[in-house]
Design a protein around this motif. Structure first.
Motif, PDB file in Angstrom:
ATOM      1  N   VAL A   1       0.848  -1.193   0.000  1.00 24.02           N
ATOM      2  CA  VAL A   1       0.000   0.000   0.000  1.00 24.02           C
ATOM      3  C   VAL A   1       0.881   1.239   0.000  1.00 24.02           C
ATOM      4  N   ILE A   2       0.514   2.220  -0.847  1.00 22.32           N
ATOM      5  CA  ILE A   2       1.207   3.518  -0.860  1.00 22.32           C
ATOM      6  C   ILE A   2       0.346   4.511  -0.080  1.00 22.32           C
ATOM      7  N   ILE A   3       0.916   5.098   0.945  1.00 19.83           N
ATOM      8  CA  ILE A   3       0.170   6.021   1.809  1.00 19.83           C
ATOM      9  C   ILE A   3       0.964   7.314   2.007  1.00 19.83           C
ATOM     10  N   LYS A   4       0.228   8.331   2.427  1.00 22.54           N
ATOM     11  CA  LYS A   4       0.837   9.632   2.675  1.00 22.54           C
ATOM     12  C   LYS A   4       1.169   9.767   4.158  1.00 22.54           C
ATOM     13  N   ILE A   5       2.339  10.324   4.454  1.00 20.80           N
ATOM     14  CA  ILE A   5       2.800  10.544   5.818  1.00 20.80           C
ATOM     15  C   ILE A   5       2.681  12.044   6.139  1.00 20.80           C
ATOM     16  N   PHE A   6       2.131  12.340   7.323  1.00 17.79           N
ATOM     17  CA  PHE A   6       1.895  13.733   7.712  1.00 17.79           C
ATOM     18  C   PHE A   6       2.820  14.211   8.832  1.00 17.79           C
ATOM     19  N   ALA A   7       3.326  13.306   9.647  1.00 20.79           N
ATOM     20  CA  ALA A   7       4.210  13.710  10.741  1.00 20.79           C
ATOM     21  C   ALA A   7       5.055  12.529  11.167  1.00 20.79           C
ATOM     22  N   ARG A   8       6.181  12.880  11.824  1.00 23.84           N
ATOM     23  CA  ARG A   8       7.084  11.850  12.347  1.00 23.84           C
ATOM     24  C   ARG A   8       7.404  12.191  13.800  1.00 23.84           C
ATOM     25  N   ILE A   9       7.381  11.156  14.638  1.00 20.84           N
ATOM     26  CA  ILE A   9       7.708  11.339  16.057  1.00 20.84           C
ATOM     27  C   ILE A   9       8.766  10.311  16.439  1.00 20.84           C
ATOM     28  N   ASP A  10       9.839  10.815  17.064  1.00 19.17           N
ATOM     29  CA  ASP A  10      10.874   9.942  17.609  1.00 19.17           C
ATOM     30  C   ASP A  10      10.795  10.018  19.125  1.00 19.17           C
ATOM     31  N   THR A  11      10.674   8.878  19.759  1.00 19.66           N
ATOM     32  CA  THR A  11      10.544   8.834  21.214  1.00 19.66           C
ATOM     33  C   THR A  11      11.908   8.676  21.878  1.00 19.66           C
ATOM     34  N   THR A  12      11.897   8.825  23.188  1.00 20.65           N
ATOM     35  CA  THR A  12      13.152   8.755  23.937  1.00 20.65           C
ATOM     36  C   THR A  12      13.726   7.338  23.965  1.00 20.65           C
ATOM     37  N   ASP A  13      12.922   6.331  23.622  1.00 19.08           N
ATOM     38  CA  ASP A  13      13.442   4.949  23.572  1.00 19.08           C
ATOM     39  C   ASP A  13      13.842   4.572  22.151  1.00 19.08           C
ATOM     40  N   ASP A  14      14.093   5.602  21.304  1.00 16.90           N
ATOM     41  CA  ASP A  14      14.611   5.411  19.938  1.00 16.90           C
ATOM     42  C   ASP A  14      13.653   4.644  19.039  1.00 16.90           C
ATOM     43  N   VAL A  15      12.352   4.877  19.215  1.00 13.70           N
ATOM     44  CA  VAL A  15      11.343   4.317  18.327  1.00 13.70           C
ATOM     45  C   VAL A  15      10.767   5.460  17.513  1.00 13.70           C
ATOM     46  N   SER A  16      10.587   5.227  16.200  1.00 17.48           N
ATOM     47  CA  SER A  16      10.068   6.257  15.298  1.00 17.48           C
ATOM     48  C   SER A  16       8.665   5.871  14.844  1.00 17.48           C
ATOM     49  N   TRP A  17       7.758   6.877  14.881  1.00 17.79           N
ATOM     50  CA  TRP A  17       6.366   6.686  14.493  1.00 17.79           C
ATOM     51  C   TRP A  17       5.992   7.646  13.378  1.00 17.79           C
ATOM     52  N   LEU A  18       5.078   7.163  12.482  1.00 22.37           N
ATOM     53  CA  LEU A  18       4.629   7.976  11.362  1.00 22.37           C
ATOM     54  C   LEU A  18       3.115   8.150  11.432  1.00 22.37           C
ATOM     55  N   ASN A  19       2.671   9.385  11.235  1.00 24.01           N
ATOM     56  CA  ASN A  19       1.238   9.667  11.230  1.00 24.01           C
ATOM     57  C   ASN A  19       0.711   9.540   9.808  1.00 24.01           C
ATOM     58  N   ILE A  20      -0.356   8.741   9.640  1.00 24.48           N
ATOM     59  CA  ILE A  20      -0.925   8.524   8.307  1.00 24.48           C
ATOM     60  C   ILE A  20      -2.277   9.240   8.161  1.00 24.48           C
ATOM     61  N   GLY A  21      -2.580  10.153   9.110  1.00 30.14           N
ATOM     62  CA  GLY A  21      -3.815  10.928   9.027  1.00 30.14           C
ATOM     63  C   GLY A  21      -4.654  10.796  10.279  1.00 30.14           C
ATOM     64  N   GLY A  22      -5.138  11.920  10.804  1.00 34.65           N
ATOM     65  CA  GLY A  22      -5.970  11.890  11.997  1.00 34.65           C
ATOM     66  C   GLY A  22      -5.229  11.313  13.182  1.00 34.65           C
ATOM     67  N   SER A  23      -5.878  10.388  13.880  1.00 29.85           N
ATOM     68  CA  SER A  23      -5.269   9.725  15.041  1.00 29.85           C
ATOM     69  C   SER A  23      -4.826   8.317  14.679  1.00 29.85           C
ATOM     70  N   GLU A  24      -4.164   8.156  13.564  1.00 32.44           N
ATOM     71  CA  GLU A  24      -3.692   6.844  13.113  1.00 32.44           C
ATOM     72  C   GLU A  24      -2.187   6.916  12.888  1.00 32.44           C
ATOM     73  N   TRP A  25      -1.488   5.948  13.479  1.00 30.62           N
ATOM     74  CA  TRP A  25      -0.029   5.918  13.449  1.00 30.62           C
ATOM     75  C   TRP A  25       0.459   4.513  13.107  1.00 30.62           C
ATOM     76  N   ILE A  26       1.625   4.496  12.419  1.00 22.96           N
ATOM     77  CA  ILE A  26       2.291   3.216  12.145  1.00 22.96           C
ATOM     78  C   ILE A  26       3.757   3.357  12.542  1.00 22.96           C
ATOM     79  N   LEU A  27       4.398   2.204  12.735  1.00 24.25           N
ATOM     80  CA  LEU A  27       5.828   2.227  13.027  1.00 24.25           C
ATOM     81  C   LEU A  27       6.614   2.585  11.765  1.00 24.25           C
ATOM     82  N   ASN A  28       7.690   3.335  11.963  1.00 19.03           N
ATOM     83  CA  ASN A  28       8.554   3.730  10.851  1.00 19.03           C
ATOM     84  C   ASN A  28       9.529   2.574  10.550  1.00 19.03           C
ATOM     85  N   ALA A  29       8.949   1.498  10.014  1.00 18.53           N
ATOM     86  CA  ALA A  29       9.740   0.300   9.700  1.00 18.53           C
ATOM     87  C   ALA A  29       9.006  -0.482   8.623  1.00 18.53           C
TER      88      ALA A  29
END
Length: 374
Positions: free
Chosen positions: A256-284
């Motif tokens: 699936v090709i999706i659009k990313i709106f934001a990226r968050i890196d946490t203090t435990d070195d995990v990266s998250w990507l926002n795919i719209g609204g309140s929906e997030w996936i792992l940056n992996a």
């Protein structure tokens, strides 16, 4: 010569005749007592007043007293002089007995009514009056008017998640009297750190409502970066309601090709990507991609729409606006200011049990930003 003529001639010889000049002199001298009584009883006579003379004793009254009789005094003779003048001093004090304005002084005649209008002090209201009186007295008087300061309009303090725009705790209301100083510090919220603030955190209460917004970010979010790009998933992905939160029931398949709106890196070195609204996936398990020229999959989120007839008010932050969308998780198509009145034509529930309200103009808004009339 007759006998009568002879007798008359003899009388003229014995009694001197009164010359005309002497007769005129006697005519000019009126009875003294009568003249004094007229002047005293007619103080408002139209005749020209004479120069004051030293008062002479009333011989007739003295003779009456000597004969055991009480002299008669008319009402006008007993009238006293003009009524006494007096003054009233009006003082204006606050709750601490400090003057809030210059004192007023009214002059009048004892017994007359006092005509006075209480001045208007815009920041104060009248509480009590000491020594109230409605007429002038023979002695000077002092009336004290006590005032208290009016209450100023409140200062409202908000705590908001800067990334999700959700309110983190109940709105705090500060109140105080006009002119009183206020100072606000950001509250401590578990799991969050303060990032910024908007509004005057110190000042004086006045006739305006003031809003202060403290913005917070989750303590374990080290980097938050808005982005805009597309990725292609190389493996199946779970979708989460928040970074590190609960997984939603619907995931994303590979390719699936999706659009990313934001990226968050946490203090435990995990990266998250926002795919719209309140929906997030792992940056992996994904790779950069170009914008697809056609839809590869159907809509990810399914919704159900229920027609209603409701009314409500936008409840956000005073002076701020919320975004409106063309559909749930869709494109922004406008905004509405806090406090705006709206009509609701439908409720929309997606497959994640999140509720949206469809307005009369078919734009939608998340449920948490709208307060329904009871």
């Amino acid at each position: 010569m007759t006998l009568l003529s002879w007798i008359k001639k003899q009388l003229n010889i014995i009694t001197p005749s009164i010359h005309p000049a002497e007769h005129r002199r006697h005519a000019r001298h009126m009875d003294y007592h009568r003249k004094k009584r007229v002047k005293f009883t007619e103080p408002n006579s139209a005749s020209k007043p004479e120069a004051p003379t030293k008062p002479q004793p009333d011989t007739q009254n003295q003779n009456d007293e000597l004969n055991g009789e009480r002299p008669t005094v008319t009402a006008k003779q007993a009238t006293s002089g003009p009524a006494a003048n007096s003054r009233v001093i009006f003082s204006y004090l606050d709750e601490d007995d400090a003057p809030i304005g210059q004192s007023d002084i009214l002059n009048g005649v004892a017994g007359e009514p006092i005509h006075f209008k209480i001045p208007d002090f815009s920041d104060y209201y009248l509480t009590e009056i000491d020594n109230f009186t409605a007429t002038f007295d023979s002695q000077d008087q002092e009336i004290t008017l006590h005032f208290a300061r009016k209450e100023g309009l409140p200062v409202m303090v908000y705590a908001m998640d800067t990334d999700t725009r959700t309110i983190l705790q109940s709105v705090q209301l500060l109140s105080g009297k006009l002119g009183k100083h206020y100072s606000v510090t950001a509250p401590e919220i578990d799991g969050y750190r303060l990032t910024s603030s908007a509004g005057q955190t110190y000042g004086n209460f006045d006739n305006q409502t003031h809003g202060i917004v403290f913005y917070y970010r989750k303590s374990n979010w080290r980097v938050v970066q808005p982005v805009t790009y597309y990725v292609k998933l190389t493996a199946n992905h779970q979708v989460f309601g928040d970074p590190g939160g609960q997984a939603l029931r619907t995931g994303l398949p590979a390719n699936v090709i999706i659009k990313i709106f934001a990226r968050i890196d946490t203090t435990d070195d995990v990266s998250w990507l926002n795919i719209g609204g309140s929906e997030w996936i792992l940056n992996a398990n994904l790779e950069p991609s170009d914008l697809p020229s056609y839809a590869l999959v159907a809509d990810i989120t399914k919704t159900s729409r229920n027609p209603v007839r409701l009314a409500g008010t936008i409840s956000f932050v005073p002076g701020k606006s919320i975004a409106l969308f063309d559909q749930p998780y869709g494109n922004q198509v406008g905004s509405l200011a806090d406090g705006s009145r709206v009509s609701i034509s439908a409720t929309i529930v997606d497959d994640q049990d999140l509720i949206w309200y469809e307005l009369a103009d078919h734009r939608v808004v998340p449920q948490r930003y709208l307060k329904i009339d009871q």
